[in-house]
Design an enzyme around this catalytic site. Structure first.
Site, short mmCIF file in Angstrom:
data_model
loop_
_atom_site.label_atom_id
_atom_site.label_comp_id
_atom_site.label_asym_id
_atom_site.label_seq_id
_atom_site.Cartn_x
_atom_site.Cartn_y
_atom_site.Cartn_z
N LEU A 80 10.98 -21.07 -3.28
CA LEU A 80 10.03 -20.06 -2.81
C LEU A 80 8.74 -20.18 -3.62
CD1 LEU A 80 9.33 -17.45 -1.18
CD2 LEU A 80 10.27 -16.14 -3.09
N HIS A 97 3.27 3.21 -8.83
CA HIS A 97 3.01 1.81 -9.14
C HIS A 97 4.23 1.18 -9.81
CE1 HIS A 97 -1.15 2.06 -8.00
NE2 HIS A 97 -1.43 2.97 -8.90
N ASP A 130 0.83 -1.20 0.00
CA ASP A 130 0.00 0.00 0.00
C ASP A 130 0.87 1.26 0.00
OD1 ASP A 130 -2.35 1.48 0.06
OD2 ASP A 130 -2.53 1.42 2.23
#
Length: 231
Positions: A121, A27, A10
């Site tokens: 991962l 972004h 965020d």
């Protein structure tokens, strides 16, 4: 060290405004933060990393911003996905795909298949994801199985519902990190976060780096996880 870390990324728009930049540069800069958390997760041998990338509510944002985010997603898949293969990272995307552009869905499927055997991962992006919608779909799937006599009411329990969620194949998060200082879940993994430890950081997502991840991990290590029991 947590086994599974989930992150609500965020603060991109606030970062852009703070830097007095135009458009949706925040972004784009946030991609560097994604690279940093993946690298850090690998360093500490964190097994699962789930990133809240685009919520089902984000479609209501201005059309220009949504188009920019889709363009950014295309760019990430074309430029970074090959590195995931090379670095033994398994890519998974959760959410409803029917509203995503067809070419993006095609690439998602392509790289999910190419990386499915990777194990160091498990990297999950939540795209067009909403937890309430996810739970609703899970309930609908269970009802369909009951109607087809594939399930009975007695078989319905927490484990069954969990297995019908998008996240059914991996464990619930141990740690949730949210950046930007906001303290809410925003319809993210509501079922899965029942006993997760929360860490809220004031850093905006484009500025998030290893030192911030380290800070969250230190906070996590100081928590006593009781899972509702008295110790």
């Amino acid at each position: 060290i947590p086994n599974h870390v989930a992150i609500i990324m965020d603060g991109n728009k606030r970062w852009t405004k703070k830097q007095k930049l135009s458009s949706f540069i925040g972004h784009e800069k946030g991609i560097n933060s994604i690279k940093a958390v993946i690298k850090t997760a690998k360093l500490y041998k964190i097994k699962y990393l789930t990133l809240y990338s685009f919520s089902s509510e984000n479609w209501s944002r201005p059309k220009k911003e949504v188009l920019f985010l889709m363009k950014l997603l295309r760019k990430y898949l074309s430029s970074e996905a090959k590195d995931l293969i090379k670095n033994d990272i398994c890519l998974k995307v959760i959410g409803q795909r029917n509203r995503l552009p067809a070419d993006i869905v095609k690439n998602i499927i392509k790289f999910e298949n190419l990386t499915k055997k990777n194990q160091s991962l498990y990297l999950t992006f939540a795209l067009d994801y909403g937890s309430r919608q996810e739970i609703t779909l899970a309930v609908k799937n269970i009802i369909k199985k009951i109607i087809k006599n594939e399930l009975s009411e007695k078989q319905i329990n927490e484990k069954l519902l969990s297995s019908n969620l998008f996240t059914g194949n991996f464990p619930d998060p141990d740690l949730l990190i949210r950046t930007s200082g906001e303290k809410r879940l925003s319809n993210f993994l509501l079922w899965q976060l029942a006993y997760t430890e929360f860490v809220f950081l004031n850093v905006l997502w484009p500025d998030f780096r290893k030192k911030h991840f380290d800070d969250a991990l230190i906070k996590f290590s100081q928590r006593k996880r009781r899972y509702g029991a008295r110790i």
